[in-house]
Structure formats: structure tokens, C-alpha cells
Design a protein around this motif. Structure first.
Motif, PDB file in Angstrom:
ATOM      1  N   THR A 224     -22.751 -14.029  16.103  1.00 27.83           N
ATOM      2  CA  THR A 224     -21.556 -15.615  15.218  1.00 27.83           C
ATOM      3  C   THR A 224     -21.880 -14.837  13.611  1.00 27.83           C
ATOM      4  O   THR A 224     -20.873 -15.607  13.004  1.00 27.83           O
ATOM      5  N   SER A 227     -18.322 -14.256  11.726  1.00 28.80           N
ATOM      6  CA  SER A 227     -17.449 -15.414  11.156  1.00 28.80           C
ATOM      7  C   SER A 227     -17.742 -15.495   9.727  1.00 28.80           C
ATOM      8  O   SER A 227     -16.339 -15.885   9.380  1.00 28.80           O
ATOM      9  N   PHE A 228     -18.718 -15.023   9.930  1.00 33.03           N
ATOM     10  CA  PHE A 228     -19.591 -15.716   8.135  1.00 33.03           C
ATOM     11  C   PHE A 228     -19.143 -14.764   7.080  1.00 33.03           C
ATOM     12  O   PHE A 228     -20.760 -14.298   6.843  1.00 33.03           O
ATOM     13  N   PRO A 229     -18.939 -14.291   6.672  1.00 33.06           N
ATOM     14  CA  PRO A 229     -18.651 -13.477   6.105  1.00 33.06           C
ATOM     15  C   PRO A 229     -20.414 -13.304   4.817  1.00 33.06           C
ATOM     16  O   PRO A 229     -20.885 -11.600   4.857  1.00 33.06           O
ATOM     17  N   VAL A 230     -20.319 -14.240   4.021  1.00 37.26           N
ATOM     18  CA  VAL A 230     -21.634 -13.693   3.306  1.00 37.26           C
ATOM     19  C   VAL A 230     -22.852 -13.974   3.889  1.00 37.26           C
ATOM     20  O   VAL A 230     -23.702 -13.618   3.041  1.00 37.26           O
ATOM     21  N   LYS A 231     -23.034 -15.140   4.949  1.00 36.21           N
ATOM     22  CA  LYS A 231     -23.809 -14.551   5.738  1.00 36.21           C
ATOM     23  C   LYS A 231     -24.337 -13.202   6.188  1.00 36.21           C
ATOM     24  O   LYS A 231     -25.176 -12.505   6.955  1.00 36.21           O
ATOM     25  N   TYR A 253     -11.672  -8.629   6.952  1.00 36.45           N
ATOM     26  CA  TYR A 253     -12.099 -10.695   6.788  1.00 36.45           C
ATOM     27  C   TYR A 253     -12.807 -10.475   5.635  1.00 36.45           C
ATOM     28  O   TYR A 253     -12.370 -11.795   4.647  1.00 36.45           O
ATOM     29  N   SER A 262     -18.716 -12.170  -4.125  1.00 31.81           N
ATOM     30  CA  SER A 262     -20.403 -12.914  -4.658  1.00 31.81           C
ATOM     31  C   SER A 262     -20.929 -12.152  -4.286  1.00 31.81           C
ATOM     32  O   SER A 262     -22.248 -12.224  -5.054  1.00 31.81           O
TER      33      SER A 262
ATOM     34  N   ILE B  24     -19.990 -24.223  16.822  1.00 28.69           N
ATOM     35  CA  ILE B  24     -20.785 -23.023  15.890  1.00 28.69           C
ATOM     36  C   ILE B  24     -21.406 -22.532  17.161  1.00 28.69           C
ATOM     37  O   ILE B  24     -21.347 -21.802  18.021  1.00 28.69           O
ATOM     38  N   ILE B  34     -12.337 -19.130  13.562  1.00 30.67           N
ATOM     39  CA  ILE B  34     -12.452 -19.577  12.140  1.00 30.67           C
ATOM     40  C   ILE B  34     -11.629 -18.807  11.512  1.00 30.67           C
ATOM     41  O   ILE B  34     -11.146 -19.710  10.769  1.00 30.67           O
ATOM     42  N   GLU B  52     -17.876 -18.897  -0.040  1.00 29.18           N
ATOM     43  CA  GLU B  52     -19.014 -19.243   0.013  1.00 29.18           C
ATOM     44  C   GLU B  52     -19.051 -20.250   1.105  1.00 29.18           C
ATOM     45  O   GLU B  52     -19.951 -20.866   1.489  1.00 29.18           O
ATOM     46  N   ILE B  54     -17.281 -20.386   3.469  1.00 23.04           N
ATOM     47  CA  ILE B  54     -17.102 -20.304   5.160  1.00 23.04           C
ATOM     48  C   ILE B  54     -18.500 -19.990   5.558  1.00 23.04           C
ATOM     49  O   ILE B  54     -19.647 -19.072   6.077  1.00 23.04           O
ATOM     50  N   ILE B  55     -19.774 -20.811   5.643  1.00 21.57           N
ATOM     51  CA  ILE B  55     -20.698 -20.713   6.935  1.00 21.57           C
ATOM     52  C   ILE B  55     -20.886 -21.996   7.741  1.00 21.57           C
ATOM     53  O   ILE B  55     -20.301 -23.031   7.726  1.00 21.57           O
ATOM     54  N   PRO B  56     -21.897 -22.076   9.058  1.00 20.28           N
ATOM     55  CA  PRO B  56     -21.664 -22.623  10.519  1.00 20.28           C
ATOM     56  C   PRO B  56     -21.943 -24.260   9.932  1.00 20.28           C
ATOM     57  O   PRO B  56     -20.839 -24.670  10.562  1.00 20.28           O
ATOM     58  N   GLU B  57     -22.344 -24.379   8.988  1.00 19.61           N
ATOM     59  CA  GLU B  57     -22.780 -26.285   8.568  1.00 19.61           C
ATOM     60  C   GLU B  57     -21.397 -25.977   8.802  1.00 19.61           C
ATOM     61  O   GLU B  57     -21.220 -27.419   8.897  1.00 19.61           O
ATOM     62  N   PHE B  59     -18.415 -25.536  10.280  1.00 21.79           N
ATOM     63  CA  PHE B  59     -17.645 -25.779  10.779  1.00 21.79           C
ATOM     64  C   PHE B  59     -17.654 -26.153  12.447  1.00 21.79           C
ATOM     65  O   PHE B  59     -17.774 -26.164  13.422  1.00 21.79           O
TER      66      PHE B  59
END
Lengths: 507, 75
Positions: A224, A227-231, A253, A262, B24, B34, B52, B54-57, B59
Motif C-alpha cells: 500500500t 500509493s502514498f509517495p511521501v510515506k 508516480y 518535500s 484503503i 489512487i 503531502e 496523498i495519504i491513506p487518511e 482516500f
């Protein structure tokens, strides 16, 4: 001389028993633990009467799955990696075609799913197989019978007839590949891989066996996070990941949504990518954010074990310029031939890529016909038997003498890093009740698959039924019913017109 | 909100987007989805979702997505 892939594991476990080999970011296995589990499970397989034969491994990506692969190697057999995300239908097709006598599952994860597959071989949980200790006498005996030409794995790739093709590779193939890859990646004991590739594709060999050879480490990155680049970048930094071998779409992506502005993966020293062309504009963003990181473009078909060509990015590229695939790996030869089988050496003349060397695999398991179509006598050699792989990929040399990929010769595409035969999607759709003619086209610029069909079945219904037959990455992003298909004077479906129609739709 | 639900239903005709709060965590939306959602928000709402956000919360539910769109629209 090294003859068996397990020697990588055994040497690393002897020298660095307490170093972590594989982890999922939370739990891991040290080299010694990995060795003990693999030997115990390998010994159980031998005691159950399995040796030198394909064993399916249907587990969720985990350090235990790595141990299950190695356990099959300890039995002298070859593992067949399967994953629930391949879809139940595809797994069934593979099991029906290959007919392995045994399958290894995860007790608490995939065991229930495996029982729904109507598989008639033996199902063992890895937990029961790896219980206790391996008997060295039994394992040594198996090793004595082993040859470096024995298959080590069979991985399945998309087949144009609708049935996936299983590529079988030997210990020798993989050893040859990993020796060369180690040099290209400049891997060592300090290397920490951040794994993205599913373990059911040959792409994972890079992280997997390089880790075993160098006593390095692989962290399986939770899916997962992609899907979340910063994470994702946070995870890389938390685990001090310094080497990644990812598909291009993951890199683009991350840079495409501006994540690198960032936060940067500050430990990353080697970033290898492959499967698709890296757009120069996105590559520039990465190189600007990480000026000290080596970026390496890799190219190679599953049929030649892993990767066959590499290019380390050493200059700027214009937005419309293609990043080359470079030159052949050490101990691999890559030649360009024209349609008459003549060697091409001049720049800018397109030709088909032929690959030779110790990385050329056995071909398709249980399918001599399709193997012989692609694994052929080297057209330039009339003196002795030399099998080369005819890739179906077109390329040319640029002014620097580097190879540049052009396109496929057939309907095979790369979508999100996965290799797909459009004909396999068509075969699945054509088999549905109420579907008459089907044609699948690909918008390569936007990387979108569109399926056109005629018949009585409604679009949402067809979409839903396809979902049960194909893995997620093969599903068309758009499905459209037509009253009739455009056709060529020969009566064949006019793919070109349909492709243009799809591109127009996607704008 | 209707425009957003159309985008979501296009990805999966059967999921209960009105009520589900684990899109998610429950594995209903994957990374392909996504990417499609971000592209569709750009196209339909003219809003670029910054990295910033694009976080699970943001989506996990249609409501969270919609609130993010509104927040970004005001900025």
C-alpha cells in the motif's frame, strides 16, 4: 566453482549468521534462521517423497515465502511462485497446465484460499514443513544428485493463447545473472534493498539472490505504501534503504506528484529501473533531487533469466530523447539482426534483439512448440548448436553505440511494469457468454488498455466477469461495445483504427 | 460529491462508496485506482492533489476525499 544457488545462502549464514536477510519492516529472518527453516522444510519435502520436481509456493510476500523457495531448492526441485493477487482463475490455469504434485501455503494466510482452488495435489503449510530440524544426511544426499543445469524455478508470464507460459531457469542461469548483476549494481554487504517486485516475477531475483550472495538485506516494502509517495520515502529513510530495483511507473508516480520537492530518499545510492522507458523529464527530476545517486536503466526478458542490458545514466537527455538500454551484461551477448538474419552494426538501423549466453533459459516448461519458436539456432552460427533467444523487441544503436529500445514486433505490451499479451485479455473476454468479436488496444502514451467488443453482453457485466478471470493489472481501463468492428480489406480487424479511436477517447 | 462518486464508481461498480470508510485499509482501492483518482480530480475539478495530501487518511472514504477536494479548492 559454484554449482548451486544454495551455496549463496550457506556461505552468508556461515559468515554472518545473525545479520538480517529478509524482513517486512517489522519482522525479519536472519541468515541462520533462514538457513534452518529452509533446510527443515526442504528435508520434509524429501521425506514426503518429492525431489527434483516443480513444487508450487502459494504464499503472501514475506520472509517465510523466501524460506519456502529455498526449501524447494533443498529438495532438489524448482519452485513455482504463485500469489493471490494473480487471481484465482490464473492460478487454476497454471496448476492445471503444470500439475505440480505439491503446493506450499501459509497456514494462517493462504491455506483457506488454496482449498478453494480445487487443486488435487498435496497441500502443505510452510509451518508444518519447517517444524523441527533438517537431517543433514538426507540433504547432503540430495545435493550430491543435484546438477547446476537443474531448473531452480518456473515463473509464469502472459501468453498470447490465453494460457500463461512458464519460463524455466536453471541454477546456472541464475548464478550467471547474479554474478553479472552484482557488478552492475555494485552490491556489497552494506546493500539494503527496498523490494517492490512481486515474488512471482523474475524481477524479484535482483533483490532476492543478490541479498543471499553478498549477505546484504532486503526489506519487503508494504504494497500500500506505493500509493502514498511521501510515506514511501519515509519508509525508505526509516529503514536506511540504499538500493532499489523498481519498475519505471513507481519512479514516475513519485516524481510526477511532486513528492521529491518535500522529501528525498536520503540513503539511496543506486536506483535501477526497467520494464518500461523512463520519460526523460521525470528522470531529470530524480537526478536533480538526488545528484549523488546512480541511476541505471535495465533491460531484459524473463526468457533470459532477468536483465540482459544496462545503461548507467551519465548525461542529460532532451524531453523527447529515449534513455538507452545500453550494452550487454558481462558474459551476455546482445545482437541486432535484420529480417534476413543479417547482423546490424550501423547506427539508427532498426533490428530485432537476439540474446545469447549462459543466461538464456530452457524456455517454456512443458511447451516445446512455443519454446522452439523463440529459442532458435543463432542465425550467425552455422558451425555448432547455439541456442539464442529471439526477443521480439526492436532496437537500434545510437551515435554512442548504445542500444536504444524502439518497440515490440507483436501485441505484447508493458503496463505498470507488467508484461502483458493483449491477446490474453482478448482470449479471456472472447470466452464470455454474449461476447462476439473482441479487440484489445493499448494507448502507449497514457498507458491505458481499452477493450472493444461486439455482442449482447452489457459493458458493466463484461467488466465484472473479466475481473474474475484476470489479475488487476491486466484489466482494461475502458470497455466499449461496438455495433460492428472496422475491418481491413483482408477481413481482419483493423487494429490501427481501433487504437486511434481509443487514443481519441483518452484525450 | 456526485461528480466524485461517478469517478469512484467508474473504478468499481459494486463497492459501497457512500458508506465505506476503509477504502484503503480494506484493500478496495489499490495503487492503480489512487493514480486514476488523482488524474480524475485534476481533470474534473481542475485541482492538483499535492504529494503531502496523498495519504491513506484522505482516500479511505468518499467523504474524506471530498473534504480534501473542498479544502484544496479553497486554498
Amino acid at each position: 566453482m559454484q554449482r548451486n544457488l544454495l551455496e549463496y545462502l550457506e556461505n552468508s549464514a556461515k559468515e554472518f549468521p545473525d545479520k538480517t536477510a529478509f524482513s517486512d519492516g517489522k519482522k525479519g529472518l536472519t541468515f541462520e534462521e533462514l538457513l534452518d527453516l529452509s533446510k527443515a522444510a526442504g528435508c520434509s519435502l524429501l521425506e514426503e517423497g518429492f525431489a527434483k520436481e516443480p513444487i508450487a509456493v502459494l504464499m503472501d510476500k514475506s520472509p517465510a515465502m523466501a524460506a519456502a523457495f529455498l526449501a524447494v531448492l533443498y529438495s532438489g526441485g524448482c519452485y513455482v511462485p504463485l500469489d493471490r493477487e494473480m487471481s484465482a482463475n490464473r492460478i487454476k490455469l497454471i496448476l492445471e497446465t503444470l500439475k505440480p504434485r505439491a503446493m506450499i501455503v501459509g497456514e494462517k494466510t493462504t491455506a483457506g484460499f488454496a482449498r478453494t482452488l480445487k487443486y488435487d495435489g498435496e497441500i502443505y503449510s510452510f509451518e508444518e514443513l519447517s517444524f523441527g530440524d533438517g537431517d543433514d544426511e538426507i540433504l547432503d544426499e540430495a545435493r550430491e544428485r543435484a546438477l547446476d543445469t537443474d531448473p531452480a524455478y518456473i515463473v509464469y508470464t502472459s501468453g498470447s493463447t490465453g494460457i500463461p507460459k512458464g519460463v524455466a531457469a536453471s541454477h546456472r542461469n541464475v548464478i550467471d545473472y547474479i554474478e553479472a548483476l552484482g557488478e552492475v549494481l555494485q552490491a556489497d554487504g552494506g546493500t539494503i534493498f527496498g523490494n517492490q517486485s512481486p515474488l512471482y516475477l523474475d524481477a524479484c531475483l535482483k533483490d532476492f539472490y543478490t541479498t543471499l550472495k553478498f549477505a546484504a538485506e532486503t526489506v519487503f516494502i508494504p504494497k500500500t505504501l506505493f500509493s502514498f509517495p511521501v510515506k514511501l520515502i519515509g519508509f525508505l529513510n526509516e529503514h536506511k534503504i540504499n538500493t532499489v530495483c523498481w519498475v519505471v511507473s513507481v519512479f514516475t508516480y513519485i516524481s510526477g506528484v511532486g513528492a521529491l520537492e518535500s522529501v528525498q530518499p536520503k540513503f539511496l545510492r543506486t536506483a535501477a529501473f526497467g520494464s518500461e522507458v523512463f520519460p526523460a523529464k521525470q528522470l531529470r527530476l530524480w537526478r536533480e533531487a538526488l545528484p549523488d545517486t546512480r541511476f541505471i536503466n535495465l533491460y531484459g526478458p524473463t526468457e533470459c533469466t532477468g536483465m540482459s542490458c544496462f545503461y548507467e545514466v551519465d548525461r542529460e537527455f532532451d524531453d523527447d530523447e529515449a534513455v538507452p538500454i545500453g550494452k550487454a551484461f558481462p558474459n551476455t551477448a546482445v545482437t541486432l539482426l535484420d529480417d534476413d538474419g543479417q547482423l546490424i552494426e550501423d547506427a539508427d538501423v532498426p533490428g530485432e534483439i537476439y540474446i545469447s549466453g549462459a543466461g538464456v533459459t530452457y524456455g517454456y516448461y512443458g511447451d516445446f512448440e512455443r519454446t522452439e519458436q523463440a529459442f532458435v539456432q543463432n542465425p550467425l552460427n552455422s558451425a555448432y548448436r547455439e541456442i539464442v533467444y529471439k526477443t521480439g523487441d526492436l532496437a537500434r544503436y545510437n551515435e554512442y553505440g548504445e542500444l536504444v529500445y524502439i518497440s515490440r514486433r507483436d501485441q505484447q505490451i508493458k503496463h505498470m511494469g507488467y508484461r502483458i499479451e493483449l491477446a490474453e485479455i482478448e482470449a479471456a473476454a472472447a470466452g464470455l457468454d454474449g461476447a462476439a468479436l473482441v479487440c484489445c488496444v493499448f494507448d502507449s502514451v497514457r498507458s491505458l488498455i481499452t477493450l472493444y467488443y461486439t455482442g449482447t453482453i452489457e459493458e458493466p457485466k463484461l467488466k465484472k466477469q473479466l475481473k474474475e478471470l484476470l489479475p488487476g493489472y491486466m484489466l482494461p481501463s475502458a470497455v466499449e461495445r461496438l455495433d460492428e468492428f472496422p475491418s481491413l480489406s483482408s477481413g481482419k480487424i483493423d487494429r490501427k483504427t481501433l487504437t486511434d479511436k481509443a487514443i481519441e477517447r483518452n484525450v | 460529491m456526485d461528480k466524485l462518486l461517478v469517478i469512484l464508481r467508474n473504478l468499481d461498480a459494486e463497492a459501497d462508496f457512500e458508506n465505506c470508510v476503509t477504502l484503503i485499509d480494506g484493500g478496495i482501492l489499490d495503487s492503480f485506482d489512487i493514480i486514476s483518482i488523482i488524474a480524475a480530480i485534476d481533470e474534473e475539478f481542475g485541482i492538483t492533489v499535492p504529494a503531502e495530501e496523498i495519504i491513506p487518511e484522505n482516500f479511505n472514504s468518499a467523504k474524506a476525499l471530498y473534504e480534501m477536494i473542498q479544502r484544496l479548492d479553497e486554498e
